[in-house]
Motif scaffolding. Sequence first.
Motif, PDB file in Angstrom:
ATOM      1  N   ARG A 116       0.824  -1.202   0.000  1.00  0.00           N
ATOM      2  CA  ARG A 116       0.000   0.000   0.000  1.00  0.00           C
ATOM      3  C   ARG A 116       0.859   1.253   0.000  1.00  0.00           C
ATOM      4  O   ARG A 116       0.538   2.235  -0.691  1.00  0.00           O
ATOM      5  N   ALA A 117       1.942   1.267   0.761  1.00  0.00           N
ATOM      6  CA  ALA A 117       2.818   2.436   0.798  1.00  0.00           C
ATOM      7  C   ALA A 117       3.367   2.747  -0.596  1.00  0.00           C
ATOM      8  O   ALA A 117       3.428   3.911  -1.014  1.00  0.00           O
ATOM      9  N   PHE A 118       3.751   1.696  -1.322  1.00  0.00           N
ATOM     10  CA  PHE A 118       4.243   1.902  -2.686  1.00  0.00           C
ATOM     11  C   PHE A 118       3.136   2.460  -3.588  1.00  0.00           C
ATOM     12  O   PHE A 118       3.356   3.420  -4.341  1.00  0.00           O
ATOM     13  N   LEU A 119       1.968   1.854  -3.537  1.00  0.00           N
ATOM     14  CA  LEU A 119       0.864   2.296  -4.386  1.00  0.00           C
ATOM     15  C   LEU A 119       0.470   3.737  -4.100  1.00  0.00           C
ATOM     16  O   LEU A 119       0.211   4.525  -5.023  1.00  0.00           O
ATOM     17  N   GLU A 120       0.418   4.092  -2.822  1.00  0.00           N
ATOM     18  CA  GLU A 120      -0.005   5.449  -2.448  1.00  0.00           C
ATOM     19  C   GLU A 120       1.044   6.494  -2.817  1.00  0.00           C
ATOM     20  O   GLU A 120       0.707   7.600  -3.236  1.00  0.00           O
ATOM     21  N   SER A 121       2.319   6.151  -2.657  1.00  0.00           N
ATOM     22  CA  SER A 121       3.366   7.146  -2.907  1.00  0.00           C
ATOM     23  C   SER A 121       3.762   7.241  -4.371  1.00  0.00           C
ATOM     24  O   SER A 121       4.089   8.339  -4.857  1.00  0.00           O
ATOM     25  N   GLU A 122       3.721   6.111  -5.090  1.00  0.00           N
ATOM     26  CA  GLU A 122       4.231   6.104  -6.450  1.00  0.00           C
ATOM     27  C   GLU A 122       3.157   6.094  -7.528  1.00  0.00           C
ATOM     28  O   GLU A 122       3.330   6.723  -8.584  1.00  0.00           O
ATOM     29  N   VAL A 123       2.056   5.398  -7.289  1.00  0.00           N
ATOM     30  CA  VAL A 123       1.058   5.229  -8.342  1.00  0.00           C
ATOM     31  C   VAL A 123      -0.096   6.223  -8.216  1.00  0.00           C
ATOM     32  O   VAL A 123      -0.494   6.845  -9.201  1.00  0.00           O
ATOM     33  N   ARG A 124      -0.637   6.394  -7.017  1.00  0.00           N
ATOM     34  CA  ARG A 124      -1.800   7.264  -6.876  1.00  0.00           C
ATOM     35  C   ARG A 124      -1.574   8.677  -7.403  1.00  0.00           C
ATOM     36  O   ARG A 124      -2.466   9.245  -8.050  1.00  0.00           O
ATOM     37  N   PRO A 125      -0.406   9.285  -7.183  1.00  0.00           N
ATOM     38  CA  PRO A 125      -0.230  10.658  -7.680  1.00  0.00           C
ATOM     39  C   PRO A 125      -0.379  10.798  -9.192  1.00  0.00           C
ATOM     40  O   PRO A 125      -0.697  11.895  -9.675  1.00  0.00           O
ATOM     41  N   VAL A 126      -0.149   9.737  -9.956  1.00  0.00           N
ATOM     42  CA  VAL A 126      -0.236   9.843 -11.417  1.00  0.00           C
ATOM     43  C   VAL A 126      -1.478   9.149 -11.966  1.00  0.00           C
ATOM     44  O   VAL A 126      -1.694   9.123 -13.180  1.00  0.00           O
ATOM     45  N   LEU A 127      -2.292   8.595 -11.087  1.00  0.00           N
ATOM     46  CA  LEU A 127      -3.379   7.715 -11.496  1.00  0.00           C
ATOM     47  C   LEU A 127      -4.415   8.414 -12.375  1.00  0.00           C
ATOM     48  O   LEU A 127      -4.797   7.912 -13.440  1.00  0.00           O
ATOM     49  N   VAL A 128      -4.882   9.578 -11.951  1.00  0.00           N
ATOM     50  CA  VAL A 128      -5.953  10.263 -12.679  1.00  0.00           C
ATOM     51  C   VAL A 128      -5.497  10.642 -14.085  1.00  0.00           C
ATOM     52  O   VAL A 128      -6.207  10.411 -15.077  1.00  0.00           O
ATOM     53  N   ASP A 129      -4.307  11.229 -14.194  1.00  0.00           N
ATOM     54  CA  ASP A 129      -3.816  11.630 -15.516  1.00  0.00           C
ATOM     55  C   ASP A 129      -3.611  10.429 -16.418  1.00  0.00           C
ATOM     56  O   ASP A 129      -3.936  10.460 -17.606  1.00  0.00           O
ATOM     57  N   ARG A 130      -3.092   9.355 -15.847  1.00  0.00           N
ATOM     58  CA  ARG A 130      -2.870   8.152 -16.657  1.00  0.00           C
ATOM     59  C   ARG A 130      -4.197   7.557 -17.110  1.00  0.00           C
ATOM     60  O   ARG A 130      -4.326   7.086 -18.242  1.00  0.00           O
ATOM     61  N   TRP A 131      -5.183   7.518 -16.209  1.00  0.00           N
ATOM     62  CA  TRP A 131      -6.486   6.961 -16.562  1.00  0.00           C
ATOM     63  C   TRP A 131      -7.101   7.775 -17.696  1.00  0.00           C
ATOM     64  O   TRP A 131      -7.621   7.211 -18.659  1.00  0.00           O
ATOM     65  N   GLU A 132      -7.028   9.088 -17.583  1.00  0.00           N
ATOM     66  CA  GLU A 132      -7.644   9.942 -18.594  1.00  0.00           C
ATOM     67  C   GLU A 132      -6.973   9.771 -19.955  1.00  0.00           C
ATOM     68  O   GLU A 132      -7.643   9.756 -20.989  1.00  0.00           O
ATOM     69  N   ARG A 133      -5.652   9.602 -19.944  1.00  0.00           N
ATOM     70  CA  ARG A 133      -4.923   9.435 -21.204  1.00  0.00           C
ATOM     71  C   ARG A 133      -4.950   7.990 -21.702  1.00  0.00           C
ATOM     72  O   ARG A 133      -4.640   7.738 -22.869  1.00  0.00           O
ATOM     73  N   GLY A 134      -5.269   7.059 -20.826  1.00  0.00           N
ATOM     74  CA  GLY A 134      -5.239   5.655 -21.202  1.00  0.00           C
ATOM     75  C   GLY A 134      -3.834   5.102 -21.274  1.00  0.00           C
ATOM     76  O   GLY A 134      -3.556   4.185 -22.054  1.00  0.00           O
ATOM     77  N   ASP A 135      -2.937   5.624 -20.443  1.00  0.00           N
ATOM     78  CA  ASP A 135      -1.551   5.165 -20.426  1.00  0.00           C
ATOM     79  C   ASP A 135      -1.426   3.831 -19.705  1.00  0.00           C
ATOM     80  O   ASP A 135      -2.081   3.590 -18.691  1.00  0.00           O
ATOM     81  N   SER A 136      -0.531   2.993 -20.183  1.00  0.00           N
ATOM     82  CA  SER A 136      -0.257   1.712 -19.538  1.00  0.00           C
ATOM     83  C   SER A 136       0.460   1.917 -18.205  1.00  0.00           C
ATOM     84  O   SER A 136       1.145   2.923 -17.989  1.00  0.00           O
ATOM     85  N   LEU A 137       0.294   0.937 -17.318  1.00  0.00           N
ATOM     86  CA  LEU A 137       0.986   0.939 -16.024  1.00  0.00           C
ATOM     87  C   LEU A 137       2.176  -0.024 -16.035  1.00  0.00           C
ATOM     88  O   LEU A 137       2.666  -0.427 -14.983  1.00  0.00           O
ATOM     89  N   ALA A 138       2.658  -0.365 -17.226  1.00  0.00           N
ATOM     90  CA  ALA A 138       3.711  -1.372 -17.345  1.00  0.00           C
ATOM     91  C   ALA A 138       4.973  -0.996 -16.586  1.00  0.00           C
ATOM     92  O   ALA A 138       5.693  -1.872 -16.089  1.00  0.00           O
ATOM     93  N   ASP A 139       5.261   0.286 -16.460  1.00  0.00           N
ATOM     94  CA  ASP A 139       6.497   0.703 -15.797  1.00  0.00           C
ATOM     95  C   ASP A 139       6.486   0.433 -14.297  1.00  0.00           C
ATOM     96  O   ASP A 139       7.531   0.520 -13.646  1.00  0.00           O
ATOM     97  N   PHE A 140       5.333   0.085 -13.750  1.00  0.00           N
ATOM     98  CA  PHE A 140       5.258  -0.227 -12.323  1.00  0.00           C
ATOM     99  C   PHE A 140       5.426  -1.726 -12.036  1.00  0.00           C
ATOM    100  O   PHE A 140       5.452  -2.128 -10.873  1.00  0.00           O
TER     101      PHE A 140
END
Length: 392
Positions: A31-55
Amino acid sequence: MTGVGPDYPGDLLAFARDLTRAERAKLAELRAFLESEVRPVLVDRWERGDSLADFRRPLADLRLLDDPAVLGDDGRPSRLYRGFVTVELSRLDLAMSITFGGQVGMFRTLVHAGGSPEQIAAWDPGILDFTFTGCFALSEPDHGSDVAGGMETTARRTADGWRITGRKRWIGNATISDNLVVVAREADGDRILAFVVPADARGVTRRVIARKGATRMVHNADASFDDVLVAEGRRLPRIERFADITRAFRALRGDIAWSAAGMQLGAYAAAAAYADEREQFGRPIAGFQLVQDKLVRIVANIAQTLALAVRTTTHPIDDDVSASLVKLIAADRLRESVALAREAMGGNGILLENDAIRFFADAEAMYTFEGTREINTLIVGRALTGRSAFTR
């Protein structure tokens, strides 16, 4: 949950309490990883349809499934812990769960269920650390629910291996994977075979399906195979019938309930936080009966979904009827919960920044994949009545 580990507001029956201290600690890392690294970029990535492969590689570095601290006497993590890994990922976003689980769940399960001991030994370390990535190519442009009887992709035996020709559609993670497990009908026989096809093999093409309204960060693809040569050593020898595919995936059926529970927990957390902060008529809307009713209904749905999920840890699914019933109930409860969460926010519920609309949209994908509600209903109905309603 008390002590070490993340809390799960919405889990009023405290299913997470049965996790060990080590399992809770590992989930807290996740959870700490998801909250610190993924959540901050989540909305922009979802809107653009970007892959999460780099995680994927950072997640692999957490050693969620092979850390000795979470392994039992059999050398495997417990089913309950694995379920809550899925909950954590889905609680953030379904795409995060699919990006990770499609590799270490679906792809790995197929290799273990269909591969030889030599194949498993050679490929499994790379599957776990994401240096040998893969996806599952089953459904076709003209065959989804009826693919078992209508598969058009063929594999023809030749002197130098197998030649695969056909098309697959809706293949999740296809464009971010090094391999595709392609299911094909034997051209000169009646077997259903599976091959681990290198994505860069001559004759393989993959194209992302654009303009999706759900699971936008999962890159589903159309894949084509034009006389693709595959060595015999890349055929999974223990898959020779469609029943073998079904057998392989029975171990994953409970994951549907875990994913649905995680998404509901995420939607509930978003709705509850919004209701506590949003004021109307001079006070927080969390104090209104109409809003409380919605929150209670979501929590009741979470309890039912988690109960199904936890049941599959003690009584693993080993038949198609139970799998269909679990999928049907979990998807129904999910669809209702995310709608209630969105509704509790009023017009602001359609803003991505408030999270609910992501879960709302992605629930439509969950409602459909791994068998539509209608197909699952027919499977259960056939078991109840002894009569098949699939065809006239």
